[in-house]
Design an enzyme around this catalytic site. Sequence first.
Site, short mmCIF file in Angstrom:
data_model
loop_
_atom_site.label_atom_id
_atom_site.label_comp_id
_atom_site.label_asym_id
_atom_site.label_seq_id
_atom_site.Cartn_x
_atom_site.Cartn_y
_atom_site.Cartn_z
CG ASP A 1 39.32 39.26 33.48
OD1 ASP A 1 39.04 39.80 34.11
OD2 ASP A 1 40.69 38.77 33.88
N GLY B 1 36.43 45.82 35.45
CA GLY B 1 36.88 46.40 36.44
C GLY B 1 37.97 47.52 36.09
NE ARG B 2 42.15 44.02 34.73
CZ ARG B 2 42.58 42.77 34.20
NH1 ARG B 2 43.79 42.90 33.53
NH2 ARG B 2 41.84 41.98 34.10
NE ARG C 1 35.97 45.57 40.63
CZ ARG C 1 36.79 45.11 39.79
NH1 ARG C 1 38.08 45.78 39.72
NH2 ARG C 1 36.57 43.71 39.44
CB THR D 1 32.91 28.31 42.12
OG1 THR D 1 34.24 28.22 41.66
CG2 THR D 1 31.78 27.87 41.69
CD GLU D 2 37.13 29.81 42.01
OE1 GLU D 2 36.86 29.91 40.97
OE2 GLU D 2 37.07 28.55 42.73
CG ASN D 3 34.16 35.94 39.91
OD1 ASN D 3 33.55 35.75 38.92
ND2 ASN D 3 35.18 36.20 40.03
CD GLU E 1 44.56 25.35 18.57
OE1 GLU E 1 45.34 26.07 18.83
OE2 GLU E 1 44.74 24.03 18.54
#
Length: 229
Positions: free
Chosen positions: A14, A17-18, A27, A60-62, A196
């Site tokens: 992750d 983009g930032r 991006r 699936t949300e991207n 973990e």
Amino acid sequence: MPADKIKHVAIIMDGNGRWAKEKHLPRVMGHHAGARAVERVMRAAKDLGIPYISLYAFSTENWKRAQSEVKGLMGLFRYYMRAKLSELCKENCRVRFAGNIAALPQDIAEILHEVEEKTRIYNERNLIICFNYGGRQEILDAVNKIIAQGTKTPVTAEIFRRSLYLPDVPDPDLIIRTSGEMRLSNFWLWQSSYSEYYFTRQYWPDFDKDSLEEAVRNYYERERRYGKA
Ligand code: IPE
Ligand code: IPE
Ligand code: MG
């Protein structure tokens, strides 16, 4: 229980983009840099002798992102899978995909099948790419598979596991998430029950060999209990 030798490291990549935004880049350039980080981290994982690496590449949300970004991600994926296939074979690396592959653009689904077929003979190292993957979808797919089989006996955890996308892949020992977010975002929901977690503020494109070594070192300092005293 002291942590056993690490078998499976799962990574939520992750912050692309930032990373790009901070550099005043589009991006998609962040995703390109993210792909280079994947190559680096795969080399580092080899040096560390980690047999299974799984990478959360597209959820699936991207699909909710701008069409241009989704298109850029698909294009990058196409390119990398074609360009890196021979190297993965040379490295004895078996590649498998977890996710709803059938719902992907047909040419991508075909590339994925080809990569799985050509690398299935290898067993030294394993790369699992979670693409169009969602943990809830995986669980629902498993439930529906079991219903379709007409199973009459009570469903045990073991029976359930056999209906997941990749039943033989060991549960992740360590789940790393970059970019400072501390959530699972629908990753490995069933498999993560005793994983973990390791969170770092580094953006994924900046993650390197040292970062992976640090995460693994940190893992070995932990005590895994699995509910025991
Ligand atoms: C991760 O980086 C890559 C994918 C989800 C495909 P992001 O694109 O989510 O980057 P941020 O979170 O917006 O910085
Ligand atoms: C998770 O990252 C998915 C991948 C890394 C592929 P997101 O950036 O999509 O997650 P949220 O939206 O911040 O939870
Ligand atoms: Mg993100």
